[in-house]
Design an enzyme around this catalytic site. Structure first.
Site, mmCIF file in Angstrom:
data_model
loop_
_atom_site.group_PDB
_atom_site.id
_atom_site.type_symbol
_atom_site.label_atom_id
_atom_site.label_comp_id
_atom_site.label_asym_id
_atom_site.label_seq_id
_atom_site.Cartn_x
_atom_site.Cartn_y
_atom_site.Cartn_z
ATOM 1 N N TRP A 102 40.877 48.784 43.062
ATOM 2 C CA TRP A 102 41.132 47.408 43.495
ATOM 3 C C TRP A 102 42.041 47.369 44.698
ATOM 4 O O TRP A 102 41.867 46.529 45.585
ATOM 5 C CB TRP A 102 41.645 46.551 42.333
ATOM 6 C CG TRP A 102 40.581 46.415 41.292
ATOM 7 C CD1 TRP A 102 40.567 46.952 40.041
ATOM 8 C CD2 TRP A 102 39.297 45.751 41.434
ATOM 9 N NE1 TRP A 102 39.382 46.662 39.398
ATOM 10 C CE2 TRP A 102 38.588 45.934 40.229
ATOM 11 C CE3 TRP A 102 38.685 45.041 42.459
ATOM 12 C CZ2 TRP A 102 37.295 45.414 40.024
ATOM 13 C CZ3 TRP A 102 37.405 44.527 42.261
ATOM 14 C CH2 TRP A 102 36.729 44.718 41.052
ATOM 15 N N ASP A 172 48.455 41.589 43.436
ATOM 16 C CA ASP A 172 47.227 41.244 42.738
ATOM 17 C C ASP A 172 47.495 41.520 41.257
ATOM 18 O O ASP A 172 47.560 42.667 40.833
ATOM 19 C CB ASP A 172 46.076 42.111 43.263
ATOM 20 C CG ASP A 172 44.786 41.923 42.446
ATOM 21 O OD1 ASP A 172 44.776 41.114 41.499
ATOM 22 O OD2 ASP A 172 43.786 42.596 42.778
ATOM 23 N N LYS A 196 40.585 37.379 32.804
ATOM 24 C CA LYS A 196 41.076 38.399 31.872
ATOM 25 C C LYS A 196 42.030 37.759 30.863
ATOM 26 O O LYS A 196 41.685 37.571 29.705
ATOM 27 C CB LYS A 196 41.753 39.557 32.610
ATOM 28 C CG LYS A 196 40.749 40.402 33.409
ATOM 29 C CD LYS A 196 40.996 40.267 34.837
ATOM 30 C CE LYS A 196 40.184 41.139 35.770
ATOM 31 N NZ LYS A 196 38.938 41.711 35.425
HETATM 32 N N1 PMP Z 1 41.577 42.847 41.371
HETATM 33 C C1 PMP Z 1 41.621 43.327 40.130
HETATM 34 C C2 PMP Z 1 42.846 44.055 39.678
HETATM 35 C C3 PMP Z 1 40.547 43.144 39.270
HETATM 36 O O1 PMP Z 1 40.576 43.626 38.019
HETATM 37 C C4 PMP Z 1 39.402 42.433 39.712
HETATM 38 C C5 PMP Z 1 38.218 42.146 38.824
HETATM 39 N N2 PMP Z 1 37.965 43.035 37.826
HETATM 40 C C6 PMP Z 1 39.400 41.977 41.022
HETATM 41 C C7 PMP Z 1 40.501 42.189 41.825
HETATM 42 C C8 PMP Z 1 38.231 41.219 41.554
HETATM 43 O O2 PMP Z 1 38.303 39.943 41.055
HETATM 44 P P1 PMP Z 1 37.181 38.840 41.249
HETATM 45 O O3 PMP Z 1 35.942 39.389 40.644
HETATM 46 O O4 PMP Z 1 37.776 37.687 40.505
HETATM 47 O O5 PMP Z 1 37.043 38.588 42.703
#
Ligand code: PMP
Length: 360
Positions: A102, A172, A196
């Site tokens: 991420w 994030d 989540k």
């Molecule tokens: N950052 C993290 C730490 C995540 O776990 C996720 C989704 N699993 C995302 C970003 C991406 O998020 P989204 O699908 O809501 O754009």
């Protein structure tokens, strides 16, 4: 009706009582004669729902008065662009810490807008560690420092808040927000997708310090300019109304459980059960360094990966689903967010013992 133990990384399990309340209120919310889904976002009913959700979130996280709480759309990945667009503030440089999948996505996107300095990376450890703060090479002139507080795929989590001096810290927190108390004042901005620990997908939370907004790049879409959104109290355009309503119910549930301290205790107990078992077994292994293991997402491997499918099938037969590791890393991953009851983790550990006895 049979409910499973849902170990999904997200969208993820929600508290059953929240779902039951939503079901009971589906056709007629509080005598309004309408479902929340049918309400105008500018009507008094929905405004009261959004105001309560925001107030509860502020209370849970003890958000200081000089921070805005924004309800947006677009998910955390959209924030990967929206953060630099809003926070560069005439600067061109930003620091990022690379701790896994991420953060890598955040870095890639930020490079469209900024000169990115990767201040530290866990690449050499195969993303099984968080680089110690004293090894970060921060740029004192950076507009902000970005971290991912919990890597949902790799299963590493910060168990400290890094001190980055006067440069705003941006996190994030998609996959560990509301899992424990956080000192919001240590951050310039916190963001996360809701799917989540908060509620349905479609809602993105941003908590941002007042002095950081109002200098977005001129090309920033108005719907993603924090100042525009803040001035309209997250009603610049239609917000994800139903997701905000469910989030509000989840916030209330967390409060009733005893708030974030109680969540932290509950989450630590669940994670300890699982990690203690992983550490006591040579049949299962967890690759993540002990001091940065995630309390939310627990990745592990079977000694013989050809047994993965059998393991997952047996788990499903016992009412445990979504244990397959992320497609990029394979193996097994148990996501044990706030709404996962301890019974779910106990059932998983009991199954792991049985499986090892049979196949070990
Ligand atoms: N950052 C993290 C730490 C995540 O776990 C996720 C989704 N699993 C995302 C970003 C991406 O998020 P989204 O699908 O809501 O754009």
């Amino acid at each position: 009706m049979t409910r499973v133990f849902n170990f999904s990384a997200g969208p993820a399990a929600l508290p059953e009582s929240v779902l039951a309340t939503a079901a009971a209120e589906m056709l007629d919310w509080h005598g309004s004669g309408m479902s929340v889904m049918e309400m105008s976002h500018r009507g008094k009913e929905f405004i009261s729902i959004a105001d309560e959700a925001q107030a509860l979130l502020r209370e849970l996280l003890a958000v200081p008065a000089n921070y805005k709480v924004l309800f947006l759309q677009g998910g955390a990945l959209a924030q990967n662009a929206i953060v630099p667009m809003n926070l560069l503030r005439g600067n061109t440089k930003a620091d990022y810490v690379d701790t896994g999948e991420w953060s890598k996505k955040s870095i890639k996107e930020a490079k469209k807008y900024a000169t990115v300095n990767v201040a530290a990376s866990a690449k050499d450890s195969g993303y099984t560690t968080i680089p110690p703060r004293d090894e970060w090479r921060l740029d004192p002139d950076a507009a902000y420092v970005h971290i991912c507080s919990n890597e949902t795929i790799g299963g590493v989590e910060y168990h400290f808040t890094p001190d980055v001096g006067d440069v705003p810290l941006v996190a994030d927190m998609s996959s560990d927000i509301l899992s424990r108390p956080v000192e919001v004042a240590r951050y310039g901005l916190i963001y996360g997708g809701a799917q989540k620990n908060i509620g349905p997908a479609g809602l993105t939370i941003v908590i941002v310090r007042d002095d950081l907004i109002g200098q977005a790049l001129p090309t920033t879409p108005s719907a993603f300019d924090y100042k525009t959104v803040a001035e309209a109290d997250s009603m610049f355009n239609t917000p994800p109304t139903y997701a905000i309503y469910i989030a509000g119910l989840v916030f209330r549930w967390i409060k009733e459980q005893g708030g974030l301290e109680a969540m932290a205790t509950h989450n630590a107990a669940k994670a300890a059960l699982l990690y203690d078992h992983l550490d006591s077994s040579s049949f299962f292994t967890c690759p993540v360094a002990r001091d940065c293991r995630s309390l939310m997402n627990v990745p592990f491997r079977l000694k013989d990966e050809s047994l993965d499918e059998t393991f997952l099938k047996g788990a499903a037969e016992r009412g445990m689903v979504q244990l397959k590791g992320h497609r990029s890393v394979g193996g097994i991953r148990a996501s044990i967010y706030n709404a996962m009851p301890i019974e779910g983790v106990k059932t998983l550990v009991a199954y792991m013992k049985d499986f090892e006895a049979q196949h070990g």
